[in-house]
Design an enzyme around this catalytic site. Structure first.
Site, PDB file in Angstrom:
ATOM      1  N   GLY A  13      72.447  11.528 -22.015  1.00  0.00           N
ATOM      2  CA  GLY A  13      73.861  11.912 -22.178  1.00  0.00           C
ATOM      3  C   GLY A  13      74.035  13.400 -21.963  1.00  0.00           C
ATOM      4  O   GLY A  13      73.274  14.187 -22.521  1.00  0.00           O
ATOM      5  N   ARG A  74      70.138   7.892 -16.968  1.00  0.00           N
ATOM      6  CA  ARG A  74      69.224   7.267 -17.942  1.00  0.00           C
ATOM      7  C   ARG A  74      68.309   6.385 -17.104  1.00  0.00           C
ATOM      8  O   ARG A  74      68.668   5.262 -16.771  1.00  0.00           O
ATOM      9  CB  ARG A  74      70.007   6.435 -18.954  1.00  0.00           C
ATOM     10  CG  ARG A  74      71.002   7.257 -19.795  1.00  0.00           C
ATOM     11  CD  ARG A  74      71.549   6.427 -20.925  1.00  0.00           C
ATOM     12  NE  ARG A  74      72.687   7.043 -21.581  1.00  0.00           N
ATOM     13  CZ  ARG A  74      72.603   7.979 -22.528  1.00  0.00           C
ATOM     14  NH1 ARG A  74      71.419   8.431 -22.894  1.00  0.00           N
ATOM     15  NH2 ARG A  74      73.688   8.468 -23.088  1.00  0.00           N
ATOM     16  N   ASP A 105      66.571  12.358 -27.028  1.00  0.00           N
ATOM     17  CA  ASP A 105      65.456  11.540 -27.515  1.00  0.00           C
ATOM     18  C   ASP A 105      64.668  10.871 -26.378  1.00  0.00           C
ATOM     19  O   ASP A 105      63.447  11.000 -26.293  1.00  0.00           O
ATOM     20  CB  ASP A 105      66.073  10.494 -28.463  1.00  0.00           C
ATOM     21  CG  ASP A 105      65.097   9.495 -28.973  1.00  0.00           C
ATOM     22  OD1 ASP A 105      64.542   9.731 -30.049  1.00  0.00           O
ATOM     23  OD2 ASP A 105      64.869   8.483 -28.281  1.00  0.00           O
ATOM     24  N   THR A 127      71.617  17.407 -26.560  1.00  0.00           N
ATOM     25  CA  THR A 127      72.295  16.148 -26.903  1.00  0.00           C
ATOM     26  C   THR A 127      73.331  16.411 -27.983  1.00  0.00           C
ATOM     27  O   THR A 127      73.063  17.181 -28.918  1.00  0.00           O
ATOM     28  CB  THR A 127      71.309  15.070 -27.408  1.00  0.00           C
ATOM     29  OG1 THR A 127      72.063  14.000 -28.014  1.00  0.00           O
ATOM     30  CG2 THR A 127      70.316  15.580 -28.425  1.00  0.00           C
ATOM     31  N   ASP A 129      74.120  14.376 -30.156  1.00  0.00           N
ATOM     32  CA  ASP A 129      73.815  13.539 -31.321  1.00  0.00           C
ATOM     33  C   ASP A 129      73.105  14.275 -32.460  1.00  0.00           C
ATOM     34  O   ASP A 129      73.115  13.803 -33.585  1.00  0.00           O
ATOM     35  CB  ASP A 129      72.918  12.350 -30.908  1.00  0.00           C
ATOM     36  CG  ASP A 129      73.611  11.440 -29.906  1.00  0.00           C
ATOM     37  OD1 ASP A 129      74.843  11.503 -29.803  1.00  0.00           O
ATOM     38  OD2 ASP A 129      72.903  10.678 -29.225  1.00  0.00           O
ATOM     39  N   ASP A 131      70.001  14.347 -32.866  1.00  0.00           N
ATOM     40  CA  ASP A 131      68.988  13.419 -33.376  1.00  0.00           C
ATOM     41  C   ASP A 131      67.566  13.852 -33.048  1.00  0.00           C
ATOM     42  O   ASP A 131      66.668  13.033 -32.916  1.00  0.00           O
ATOM     43  CB  ASP A 131      69.257  11.987 -32.871  1.00  0.00           C
ATOM     44  CG  ASP A 131      69.235  11.885 -31.356  1.00  0.00           C
ATOM     45  OD1 ASP A 131      69.202  12.930 -30.675  1.00  0.00           O
ATOM     46  OD2 ASP A 131      69.249  10.750 -30.848  1.00  0.00           O
ATOM     47  N   ARG A 172      74.671   7.712 -31.712  1.00  0.00           N
ATOM     48  CA  ARG A 172      73.584   6.724 -31.714  1.00  0.00           C
ATOM     49  C   ARG A 172      73.223   6.375 -33.150  1.00  0.00           C
ATOM     50  O   ARG A 172      74.095   6.038 -33.922  1.00  0.00           O
ATOM     51  CB  ARG A 172      72.388   7.283 -30.931  1.00  0.00           C
ATOM     52  CG  ARG A 172      72.079   6.486 -29.676  1.00  0.00           C
ATOM     53  CD  ARG A 172      71.025   7.134 -28.810  1.00  0.00           C
ATOM     54  NE  ARG A 172      70.062   7.933 -29.513  1.00  0.00           N
ATOM     55  CZ  ARG A 172      68.816   7.563 -29.778  1.00  0.00           C
ATOM     56  NH1 ARG A 172      68.374   6.403 -29.382  1.00  0.00           N
ATOM     57  NH2 ARG A 172      67.992   8.371 -30.407  1.00  0.00           N
TER      58      ARG A 172
HETATM   59  O1  F6P Z   1      73.323  10.366 -26.569  1.00  0.00           O
HETATM   60  C1  F6P Z   1      74.637  10.780 -26.383  1.00  0.00           C
HETATM   61  C2  F6P Z   1      75.584   9.607 -26.459  1.00  0.00           C
HETATM   62  O2  F6P Z   1      76.877  10.080 -26.233  1.00  0.00           O
HETATM   63  C3  F6P Z   1      75.500   8.789 -27.752  1.00  0.00           C
HETATM   64  O3  F6P Z   1      76.199   9.387 -28.797  1.00  0.00           O
HETATM   65  C4  F6P Z   1      76.059   7.487 -27.302  1.00  0.00           C
HETATM   66  O4  F6P Z   1      75.543   6.438 -28.081  1.00  0.00           O
HETATM   67  C5  F6P Z   1      75.575   7.372 -25.905  1.00  0.00           C
HETATM   68  O5  F6P Z   1      75.277   8.687 -25.454  1.00  0.00           O
HETATM   69  C6  F6P Z   1      76.531   6.745 -24.945  1.00  0.00           C
HETATM   70  O6  F6P Z   1      75.821   6.545 -23.769  1.00  0.00           O
HETATM   71  P1  F6P Z   1      76.468   6.270 -22.367  1.00  0.00           P
HETATM   72  O7  F6P Z   1      77.228   7.452 -21.977  1.00  0.00           O
HETATM   73  O8  F6P Z   1      75.309   6.021 -21.468  1.00  0.00           O
HETATM   74  O9  F6P Z   1      77.330   5.077 -22.570  1.00  0.00           O
END
Ligand code: F6P
Length: 302
Positions: A13, A74, A105, A127, A129, A131, A172
């Site tokens: 992300g 990703r 992560d 990130t 998050d 995390d 997350r």
């Molecule tokens: O890791 C960042 C994040 O925004 C999380 O908070 C969320 O769960 C995820 O990415 C959403 O992922 P994507 O943008 O791939 O849907």
């Protein structure tokens, strides 16, 4: 260590401040006559050999924007040994001495694979998050501000009518964004686990509404509960209206805060500095207000 070429990529992300980190790395590379290569689209770009020499033109006017000038992904392929091998071959073919990964992560786990295969690698925690096991990750401060501003706007309107709101927040498995925003929004109502007792929540919401006329804000960590369903239940039980809001990518986008810019830029410079000292194979981030290094394994929290 003699370093001529460094590569950088952003993965997972996007987080506001990633471009400032790239600029910090770029500046330090310029100062030390090192070529900096951007790898486009995260680990997919490593596999597909998408390397491009970074010049100031590519950064000009975009350093202080959200997102990533190098794009992100990703990568599912990077989990397979054959693709990891292909990525390492591309690093060798492009004569890259060290790789800097900016991500969360999943990116840290990928950094472990590369380190264990002999690649000189450093990661920076990017990130929203929060995390990873540093005091803050790059992007967390901006996302907190984004959420607080969005909820302020929502409540300007909803409080005029005395409605409550249920807000779905990213993060997350990590409750940090919810908790930090709850403090800033002065709300005590947070849901950060799938199992929770709804009865005391309803009791408290009703009391606050009936006695103090406070329009409640309930912050929910994503995937803990369905916010639309929860709003319906609360409306029925509390006998006043609730609206659910899924804030989505408003949280992740936008210009990085001054804090995230400073943090990310300095972390980028620091990463090049430690590489020049011959050190690698760890993450660089902030503990309290000092930049420091930690092993990849030590920063993974969930
Ligand atoms: O890791 C960042 C994040 O925004 C999380 O908070 C969320 O769960 C995820 O990415 C959403 O992922 P994507 O943008 O791939 O849907």
């Amino acid at each position: 260590m003699k370093i001529k070429n460094i590569a950088v990529l952003t993965s997972g992300g996007d987080a506001p401040g990633m471009n400032s980190a790239i600029f910090g790395i770029f500046s330090a590379c310029q100062d030390n006559a090192i070529n900096l290569y951007g790898v486009y689209s995260g680990f997919d770009g490593l596999i597909d050999n998408k390397f491009k020499l970074i010049t100031f033109d590519m950064l000009d006017g975009r350093i202080n924007r959200g997102g990533s000038i190098l794009k992100s992904a990703r990568s599912k392929r990077f989990k397979k040994p054959s693709y990891i091998k292909q990525a390492i071959n591309n690093l060798k073919a492009n004569k890259i001495d060290a790789l800097i990964i900016i991500g969360g992560d999943g990116s840290t786990r990928a950094a472990i694979e590369l380190r264990d295969s002999g690649v000189k690698v450093i990661s920076l925690p990017g990130t929203i998050d929060n995390d990873l096991n540093f005091t803050y990750t790059i992007g967390f401060d901006t996302a907190t501000n984004n959420i607080v501003n969005a909820v302020d706007n929502i409540m300007d309107s909803l409080s005029t009518f005395g409605y409550g709101t249920v807000i779905k927040i990213m993060g997350r498995k990590c409750p940090d964004l919810v908790k930090s925003c709850a403090k800033a929004l002065h709300t005590k109502y947070t849901i950060t686990k799938r199992e929770f007792d709804i009865a005391p929540l309803i009791k408290s919401l009703k009391k606050n509404h009936d006695e103090y006329h406070l329009p409640p804000v309930i912050l929910v960590l994503e995937d803990c509960v369905d916010c639309n369903e929860l709003a319906k239940i609360l409306e029925e039980k509390c006998k006043f209206p609730f609206r659910a809001h899924i804030l989505g990518y408003v949280q992740r986008g936008g210009s990085p805060s001054a804090f995230d810019r400073k943090y990310a830029f300095s972390a980028g410079e620091y990463a090049v500095d430690v590489l020049l000292q011959g050190k690698h194979g760890f993450a660089v981030g902030m503990v309290d207000d000092l930049l420091t290094s930690k092993s990849f394994e030590d920063i993974i929290k969930f």
